[in-house]
Motif scaffolding. Sequence first.
Motif, PDB file in Angstrom:
ATOM      1  N   CYS A   7     -80.113  61.863  86.971  1.00 53.17           N
ATOM      2  CA  CYS A   7     -79.132  62.586  86.160  1.00 53.17           C
ATOM      3  C   CYS A   7     -79.692  63.955  85.779  1.00 53.17           C
ATOM      4  O   CYS A   7     -80.780  64.049  85.210  1.00 53.17           O
ATOM      5  CB  CYS A   7     -78.805  61.779  84.907  1.00 53.17           C
ATOM      6  SG  CYS A   7     -77.518  62.527  83.893  1.00 53.17           S
ATOM      7  N   GLY A   9     -77.317  66.437  84.493  1.00 52.91           N
ATOM      8  CA  GLY A   9     -76.389  67.080  83.575  1.00 52.91           C
ATOM      9  C   GLY A   9     -75.178  66.227  83.292  1.00 52.91           C
ATOM     10  O   GLY A   9     -75.075  65.090  83.757  1.00 52.91           O
ATOM     11  N   LEU A  23     -70.523  72.614  80.744  1.00 53.50           N
ATOM     12  CA  LEU A  23     -71.534  71.838  81.462  1.00 53.50           C
ATOM     13  C   LEU A  23     -72.836  71.819  80.672  1.00 53.50           C
ATOM     14  O   LEU A  23     -73.343  72.873  80.272  1.00 53.50           O
ATOM     15  CB  LEU A  23     -71.763  72.478  82.833  1.00 53.50           C
ATOM     16  CG  LEU A  23     -72.726  71.798  83.774  1.00 53.50           C
ATOM     17  CD1 LEU A  23     -72.162  70.461  84.235  1.00 53.50           C
ATOM     18  CD2 LEU A  23     -72.964  72.693  84.991  1.00 53.50           C
ATOM     19  N   LYS A  24     -73.363  70.623  80.420  1.00 57.50           N
ATOM     20  CA  LYS A  24     -74.676  70.470  79.785  1.00 57.50           C
ATOM     21  C   LYS A  24     -75.694  70.244  80.893  1.00 57.50           C
ATOM     22  O   LYS A  24     -75.478  69.398  81.761  1.00 57.50           O
ATOM     23  CB  LYS A  24     -74.710  69.257  78.864  1.00 57.50           C
ATOM     24  CG  LYS A  24     -73.853  69.345  77.652  1.00 57.50           C
ATOM     25  CD  LYS A  24     -74.097  68.094  76.821  1.00 57.50           C
ATOM     26  CE  LYS A  24     -73.016  67.833  75.836  1.00 57.50           C
ATOM     27  NZ  LYS A  24     -73.240  66.582  75.110  1.00 57.50           N
ATOM     28  N   SER A  25     -76.795  70.973  80.853  1.00 61.04           N
ATOM     29  CA  SER A  25     -77.858  70.799  81.832  1.00 61.04           C
ATOM     30  C   SER A  25     -79.015  70.047  81.200  1.00 61.04           C
ATOM     31  O   SER A  25     -79.442  70.373  80.093  1.00 61.04           O
ATOM     32  CB  SER A  25     -78.338  72.154  82.333  1.00 61.04           C
ATOM     33  OG  SER A  25     -79.457  71.998  83.188  1.00 61.04           O
ATOM     34  N   PHE A  26     -79.537  69.049  81.915  1.00 62.48           N
ATOM     35  CA  PHE A  26     -80.701  68.298  81.442  1.00 62.48           C
ATOM     36  C   PHE A  26     -81.963  68.728  82.190  1.00 62.48           C
ATOM     37  O   PHE A  26     -82.992  68.066  82.125  1.00 62.48           O
ATOM     38  CB  PHE A  26     -80.487  66.792  81.624  1.00 62.48           C
ATOM     39  CG  PHE A  26     -79.262  66.265  80.931  1.00 62.48           C
ATOM     40  CD1 PHE A  26     -78.773  66.824  79.763  1.00 62.48           C
ATOM     41  CD2 PHE A  26     -78.573  65.182  81.457  1.00 62.48           C
ATOM     42  CE1 PHE A  26     -77.641  66.326  79.130  1.00 62.48           C
ATOM     43  CE2 PHE A  26     -77.443  64.678  80.838  1.00 62.48           C
ATOM     44  CZ  PHE A  26     -76.978  65.244  79.675  1.00 62.48           C
ATOM     45  N   CYS A  27     -81.880  69.826  82.922  1.00 57.86           N
ATOM     46  CA  CYS A  27     -83.015  70.328  83.704  1.00 57.86           C
ATOM     47  C   CYS A  27     -83.978  71.099  82.799  1.00 57.86           C
ATOM     48  O   CYS A  27     -83.554  71.720  81.825  1.00 57.86           O
ATOM     49  CB  CYS A  27     -82.523  71.256  84.816  1.00 57.86           C
ATOM     50  SG  CYS A  27     -81.390  70.460  85.975  1.00 57.86           S
ATOM     51  N   PRO A  30     -82.656  75.157  82.557  1.00 57.21           N
ATOM     52  CA  PRO A  30     -81.234  74.803  82.526  1.00 57.21           C
ATOM     53  C   PRO A  30     -80.395  75.355  83.684  1.00 57.21           C
ATOM     54  O   PRO A  30     -79.543  74.655  84.224  1.00 57.21           O
ATOM     55  CB  PRO A  30     -80.758  75.342  81.181  1.00 57.21           C
ATOM     56  CG  PRO A  30     -81.982  75.281  80.327  1.00 57.21           C
ATOM     57  CD  PRO A  30     -83.110  75.643  81.251  1.00 57.21           C
ATOM     58  N   ILE A  33     -79.602  73.578  87.396  1.00 55.79           N
ATOM     59  CA  ILE A  33     -78.555  72.623  87.742  1.00 55.79           C
ATOM     60  C   ILE A  33     -77.632  73.186  88.830  1.00 55.79           C
ATOM     61  O   ILE A  33     -77.149  72.459  89.684  1.00 55.79           O
ATOM     62  CB  ILE A  33     -77.753  72.150  86.506  1.00 55.79           C
ATOM     63  CG1 ILE A  33     -76.902  70.926  86.866  1.00 55.79           C
ATOM     64  CG2 ILE A  33     -76.921  73.286  85.928  1.00 55.79           C
ATOM     65  CD1 ILE A  33     -76.285  70.232  85.681  1.00 55.79           C
ATOM     66  N   GLY A  59     -74.857  75.122  76.713  1.00 54.55           N
ATOM     67  CA  GLY A  59     -74.631  74.837  78.121  1.00 54.55           C
ATOM     68  C   GLY A  59     -74.136  76.022  78.913  1.00 54.55           C
ATOM     69  O   GLY A  59     -74.483  77.175  78.639  1.00 54.55           O
ATOM     70  N   ARG A  80     -71.361  62.011  83.911  1.00 57.38           N
ATOM     71  CA  ARG A  80     -72.763  62.376  84.123  1.00 57.38           C
ATOM     72  C   ARG A  80     -72.937  62.784  85.577  1.00 57.38           C
ATOM     73  O   ARG A  80     -72.348  62.176  86.468  1.00 57.38           O
ATOM     74  CB  ARG A  80     -73.678  61.210  83.748  1.00 57.38           C
ATOM     75  CG  ARG A  80     -73.590  60.928  82.257  1.00 57.38           C
ATOM     76  CD  ARG A  80     -74.407  59.766  81.727  1.00 57.38           C
ATOM     77  NE  ARG A  80     -75.159  58.996  82.661  1.00 57.38           N
ATOM     78  CZ  ARG A  80     -76.422  58.603  82.480  1.00 57.38           C
ATOM     79  NH1 ARG A  80     -77.063  58.938  81.379  1.00 57.38           N
ATOM     80  NH2 ARG A  80     -77.046  57.883  83.362  1.00 57.38           N
TER      81      ARG A  80
END
Length: 170
Positions: A7, A9, A23-27, A30, A33, A59, A80
């Motif tokens: 996952c 984002g 969009l939320k980035s979990f990288c 950021p 993504i 985001g 997700r």
Amino acid sequence: MSEHRICVGAIAGAYGVKGEVRLKSFCAEPKAIGDYSPLWSEDGTRQFELALDRPIKNGFAARIDGVRTKEDADALRGTRLFTDRNALPTLPDDEYYHADLIGLTVLDTGGRELGRVSAVHNHGASDVLEVQGPGLKTGALLPFTLEAVPTVDLAAGRIIADPPKGVFPE
């Protein structure tokens, strides 16, 4: 979901009325993504081609192929987004993807099994491993620091821990 996807984002809903998504980035970086497109839904049945438009609070505003209206974008809220594991960069020594830590066996420095990593949390200061195991009613929270976790052996599927007093029952 394939264990070979991670996952990176999530879609937080519509941004504006012309089909953009929030969009939320979990990288760690950021913007990265955008480099992993196409992305996949958690079950692997949908693929998303996306383009980042601009940074916004918490985001990015982004466009996804086929999403043209606010309603289309809102329908994707909570989705997700996953990328293939092999698309991610190789990490330097002593850095790990959270997904690689989940499921590892945790042993103390004497070889006693403490449990397995069930989740990795980060509340700002540093990562914390949640460990589920024998004698634990709730997950134990183990700081993911060099002092508390001196060894991570992904190949062997284990972590050697020297937890602070009180984290695990004696």
